[in-house]
Design a protein around this motif. Structure first.
Motif, PDB file in Angstrom:
ATOM      1  N   LEU A   1       0.813  -1.220   0.000  1.00 53.25           N
ATOM      2  CA  LEU A   1       0.000   0.000   0.000  1.00 53.25           C
ATOM      3  C   LEU A   1       0.844   1.266   0.000  1.00 53.25           C
ATOM      4  O   LEU A   1       0.309   2.369  -0.135  1.00 53.25           O
TER       5      LEU A   1
ATOM      6  N   PRO B   1       3.275   4.069  -4.840  1.00 51.72           N
ATOM      7  CA  PRO B   1       2.553   5.308  -5.165  1.00 51.72           C
ATOM      8  C   PRO B   1       1.216   5.064  -5.865  1.00 51.72           C
ATOM      9  O   PRO B   1       0.277   5.833  -5.705  1.00 51.72           O
ATOM     10  N   ARG B   2       1.127   3.977  -6.619  1.00 46.81           N
ATOM     11  CA  ARG B   2      -0.127   3.713  -7.333  1.00 46.81           C
ATOM     12  C   ARG B   2      -1.268   3.345  -6.382  1.00 46.81           C
ATOM     13  O   ARG B   2      -2.420   3.344  -6.784  1.00 46.81           O
TER      14      ARG B   2
ATOM     15  N   VAL C   1      -1.809   5.012  -3.643  1.00 48.10           N
ATOM     16  CA  VAL C   1      -2.027   6.207  -2.828  1.00 48.10           C
ATOM     17  C   VAL C   1      -2.810   7.223  -3.652  1.00 48.10           C
ATOM     18  O   VAL C   1      -2.396   7.537  -4.769  1.00 48.10           O
ATOM     19  N   PRO C   2      -3.901   7.796  -3.130  1.00 46.72           N
ATOM     20  CA  PRO C   2      -4.576   7.434  -1.881  1.00 46.72           C
ATOM     21  C   PRO C   2      -5.339   6.111  -2.025  1.00 46.72           C
ATOM     22  O   PRO C   2      -5.369   5.530  -3.111  1.00 46.72           O
ATOM     23  N   LEU C   3      -5.981   5.714  -0.933  1.00 44.19           N
ATOM     24  CA  LEU C   3      -6.678   4.424  -0.919  1.00 44.19           C
ATOM     25  C   LEU C   3      -8.159   4.640  -0.602  1.00 44.19           C
ATOM     26  O   LEU C   3      -8.607   4.425   0.515  1.00 44.19           O
ATOM     27  N   TYR C   4      -8.906   5.102  -1.597  1.00 44.08           N
ATOM     28  CA  TYR C   4     -10.357   5.213  -1.411  1.00 44.08           C
ATOM     29  C   TYR C   4     -10.991   3.835  -1.554  1.00 44.08           C
ATOM     30  O   TYR C   4     -11.930   3.495  -0.852  1.00 44.08           O
ATOM     31  N   SER C   5     -10.481   3.066  -2.530  1.00 43.33           N
ATOM     32  CA  SER C   5     -11.080   1.774  -2.856  1.00 43.33           C
ATOM     33  C   SER C   5      -9.965   0.830  -3.267  1.00 43.33           C
ATOM     34  O   SER C   5      -9.276   1.068  -4.268  1.00 43.33           O
TER      35      SER C   5
ATOM     36  N   ASN D   1      -8.033   0.583  -6.950  1.00 42.19           N
ATOM     37  CA  ASN D   1      -6.586   0.702  -7.112  1.00 42.19           C
ATOM     38  C   ASN D   1      -5.991  -0.557  -7.739  1.00 42.19           C
ATOM     39  O   ASN D   1      -5.114  -0.479  -8.603  1.00 42.19           O
TER      40      ASN D   1
ATOM     41  N   ARG E   1      -7.390   9.558  -7.351  1.00 43.13           N
ATOM     42  CA  ARG E   1      -7.222   8.200  -7.892  1.00 43.13           C
ATOM     43  C   ARG E   1      -8.164   7.237  -7.149  1.00 43.13           C
ATOM     44  O   ARG E   1      -8.079   7.083  -5.921  1.00 43.13           O
ATOM     45  N   GLY E   2      -9.097   6.662  -7.879  1.00 37.97           N
ATOM     46  CA  GLY E   2     -10.007   5.699  -7.259  1.00 37.97           C
ATOM     47  C   GLY E   2     -11.100   6.330  -6.425  1.00 37.97           C
ATOM     48  O   GLY E   2     -11.859   5.644  -5.756  1.00 37.97           O
TER      49      GLY E   2
ATOM     50  N   LEU F   1       2.994  13.766  -5.735  1.00 36.99           N
ATOM     51  CA  LEU F   1       2.659  12.337  -5.809  1.00 36.99           C
ATOM     52  C   LEU F   1       2.705  11.859  -7.261  1.00 36.99           C
ATOM     53  O   LEU F   1       3.222  10.775  -7.568  1.00 36.99           O
TER      54      LEU F   1
ATOM     55  N   LEU G   1       6.272  11.529  -8.327  1.00 40.74           N
ATOM     56  CA  LEU G   1       6.841  10.303  -7.764  1.00 40.74           C
ATOM     57  C   LEU G   1       6.451   9.101  -8.625  1.00 40.74           C
ATOM     58  O   LEU G   1       7.302   8.271  -8.988  1.00 40.74           O
ATOM     59  N   GLU G   2       5.178   9.030  -8.979  1.00 40.88           N
ATOM     60  CA  GLU G   2       4.729   7.904  -9.798  1.00 40.88           C
ATOM     61  C   GLU G   2       5.370   7.942 -11.190  1.00 40.88           C
ATOM     62  O   GLU G   2       5.759   6.907 -11.742  1.00 40.88           O
TER      63      GLU G   2
ATOM     64  N   ILE H   1       4.084  10.504   0.139  1.00 34.64           N
ATOM     65  CA  ILE H   1       2.915   9.640   0.316  1.00 34.64           C
ATOM     66  C   ILE H   1       2.146  10.037   1.572  1.00 34.64           C
ATOM     67  O   ILE H   1       0.911  10.121   1.563  1.00 34.64           O
TER      68      ILE H   1
ATOM     69  N   ARG I   1      -1.776  11.342   1.798  1.00 41.64           N
ATOM     70  CA  ARG I   1      -2.790  10.701   2.648  1.00 41.64           C
ATOM     71  C   ARG I   1      -3.465  11.719   3.567  1.00 41.64           C
ATOM     72  O   ARG I   1      -4.672  11.658   3.780  1.00 41.64           O
TER      73      ARG I   1
ATOM     74  N   VAL J   1      -5.976  14.053   1.396  1.00 46.66           N
ATOM     75  CA  VAL J   1      -7.246  13.539   0.846  1.00 46.66           C
ATOM     76  C   VAL J   1      -8.315  13.337   1.912  1.00 46.66           C
ATOM     77  O   VAL J   1      -9.461  13.047   1.563  1.00 46.66           O
TER      78      VAL J   1
ATOM     79  N   ARG K   1     -13.274  12.978   2.034  1.00 44.36           N
ATOM     80  CA  ARG K   1     -14.167  11.976   2.641  1.00 44.36           C
ATOM     81  C   ARG K   1     -15.549  12.588   2.793  1.00 44.36           C
ATOM     82  O   ARG K   1     -15.682  13.747   3.191  1.00 44.36           O
TER      83      ARG K   1
END
Lengths: 419, 419
Positions: free
Chosen positions: A359, A362-363, A365-369, A373, B64-65, B98, B101-102, B406, B410, B413, B417
């Protein structure tokens, strides 16, 4: 044998996972480590079920990048077939080990294979520790002599390798209806039924195949297999790009498993591709596959799932079709159930086939779902650890013996230079 | 400042590469190391030119996501726009870092960006060390007041950041013909010409855009831009999915640059996609782009190139179209030339924008064709080192400061929410 994965994101919460021998025993927070227990730190990682590749020709890793961007016939006749004619059982061992290495690196724990020199694939899978449903390519070209040879060979393989084995299931691999006689398909039907063996076939990959079948038999390909009695819940049909409504209904009511290979289909320009919308609304079993490395050229199931999800949305003009969670379900739950290796979930009693996802990549991040991802942003590169049948095959990106596998593959492919 | 990459596969041979300051000085075997020279071991690696991302919205990594698998309008109105309304300049700094970085991880050294809060993107790119062509989103919604504001803002950005800078080129970013007035497009034409600035626009992404343009102006979108005088070799037009022959000829003769974004186009189901065959036969400048992370959801150029190569073959029913070497050329040479950062080659005198590829990654074994492995088997995961403008931004997979980038993303974001 006991394994404890600690502090990992699993089923939406941070917990520990305890594996006893080959199965998951407990999923709960803050388990007390046992003496002598192997441990894996899951901090900043997510645990998901191992991926299932529904259709490949593993040892074709040896031909990765050997011939691309060509028309189908010269590709086969001038490059692929002359190279395959040089393959030995040892080569298939080497190539399948390279495939297993790539699959372990990208999170696949079960794969459905069809290729030459099956004993080489058996040895490779046993040495690498993941699960293979392995079939020899069965081609008789409508010749009675060849048919007898192929039947004898398949019987011999079944006797040699068909004993219950946690990692290997021997299957039957009739190549396609245009390379295998009706008599052979009938033998396969019977032998599969008597021994409860899976059958792995290429089906309705191109419109040409459909047209030729109608011409030869007065039936479309699925109707032809139905007439023979080959449709069952043991059948794994790869491609299924050109189906009409009747065929979709036949496959559904038989409980057959359909394997969608989007990358291969695009690369080989097969015309219409897998009618997912119409098939999924029927509730038929659908898996995803990479196909072999000559038509992909990787075995990365997360990449394949991205191609499937995006292409199907576009083909149906519906951005809500095949959402990330469904695509992930096809490559885990659907695959595991179809091949009878549990339910593709991380839960007590399930086979310990699991993948840890980094986790901190970088791919992710962030982690909504996590699903989103994994399917849209992940690719196999974010897989950090792979566990199959309770055994850790990769730890923090490292697969023991990788350098030797790569060196052997490099030596082996020297024989193809000059083709 | 001197950097020596030793024993690397470059242009088909094993050699060393010496960089002096920001440019490649020598490519030759067995160079003698100089005192104090930084060294990079290229053993079992290949050096290729840095990748060029022709169209993105970098800070959208923060989304993202955040929202996938939705119809276009609810996606924009209920998710993307409410989230973007909360963005601050600091957020764009965090999100662009970010993205950088990616991009560094996946081999991109130059990217063409269009997004809000441009000063945040400028700071981010300067801190990360890759090259950005940065434009503010210009939208006036046909309102004279908004237009004046936007023009003032763009003038101010150009004054603040338009000085010669090795890493940053300020550009103008009219969003699209359906969000920007003719008067504003005329100002952009003039300001771009006077200051030699690139212009970055979304063009002919959907059939709807074409139909609306014909209705409003009696012209197709490219004809409309031609009428305004915006077509030139400073124009970068993203998407270009729906073009007729006249429009293709207009774009070609103007020397405009077209950016194909296959992943985004499939995900958003835009209908017909970029007529590569007809365009490439005209010799027009074609680049590849990822688009933003809301419609992709990665910035991996090698993945984008695979989607482009396979989808274009399939769409044209021609497996020989857009072969691996051509796809790689679009994301290196074509991109570099279009943005005037050299020729996208590893040769003396070229800008030192380079990527090293791990040839021991299983996906790069065997190695019949580096192009083929990169495009069809690679993905950004096989990138081990990234060098931009003579500076090593990633060494053996490690980008300094990644954890902090990263963590900041975090934190940022959290504000989304609940949307």
């Amino acid at each position: 044998m006991s394994l404890l994965i600690q502090n990992v994101l699993v089923n939406g919460e941070i917990a520990d996972i305890r594996v006893k021998n080959t199965r998951i025993e407990t999923v709960a927070p803050a388990l007390i480590p046992e003496t002598g227990e192997e441990r894996l730190d899951g901090t900043d990682k997510a645990a998901v079920p191992g991926f299932v590749n529904g259709h490949t020709h593993a040892a074709m890793t040896l031909l990765r990048g050997f011939a691309d961007d060509m028309e189908l016939l010269p590709w086969l006749e001038k490059k692929i077939w002359p190279a395959e004619a040089k393959l030995t059982e040892e080569d298939v061992y080497v190539g399948t080990r390279l495939a297993c290495l790539e699959m372990i690196r990208s999170g696949t724990t079960t794969f459905n294979d069809m290729y030459w020199h099956l004993p080489g694939a058996v040895r490779a899978v046993e040495s690498m520790g993941l699960r293979g449903i392995l079939s020899a390519v069965f081609i008789d070209l409508f010749d009675a002599e060849k048919r007898r040879e192929q039947i004898d060979q398949n019987r011999a393989f079944f006797e040699a390798f068909g004993n219950p084995n946690p990692l290997i299931q021997i299957a039957l691999g009739p190549h396609a209806i245009y390379t295998v006689s009706r008599e052979a398909l009938e033998w396969i039907r019977d032998f599969s039924g008597e021994n409860d063996l899976f059958v792995h076939i290429h089906l309705s990959e191109t419109q040409q195949e459909v047209d030729d079948c109608i011409k030869a038999h007065g039936l479309r390909p699925v109707e032809y297999l139905n007439d023979i009695g080959l449709l069952s819940d043991r059948l794994f049909a790869a491609h299924c790009n050109h189906l009409n409504e009747t065929e979709m209904d036949l496959l559904t009511s038989a409980g057959a498993h359909l394997v969608h290979n989007p990358v291969s289909n695009l690369k080989l320009t097969v015309g219409d591709i897998f009618p997912y919308k119409a098939l999924s609304s029927r509730g038929v079993s659908i898996l995803l596959g990479t196909d072999g490395c000559s038509s992909n050229n990787t075995l990365d199931m997360l990449e394949t799932a991205k191609f499937a999800a995006l292409f199907q949305k576009w083909q149906s003009n519906d951005p809500t079709l095949l959402p990330a969670a469904d695509a992930f379900r096809l490559m885990t739950e659907e695959g595991a159930r179809a091949f009878r290796v549990g339910n593709g979930k991380i839960a007590p009693g399930e086979p310990a086939d699991m993948v840890l996802i980094d986790l901190n990549h970088p791919r992710n991040v962030p982690l909504y779902s996590l699903d989103s991802n994994l399917i849209y942003a992940g690719g196999g590169g974010a897989v950090s650890d792979t566990i199959c049948n309770g055994k850790v095959l990769m730890r923090d990106g490292v697969v023991p013996g990788a350098a030797e596998i790569i060196a052997a593959a490099r030596r082996t492919v020297q024989k193809f230079r000059g083709i």
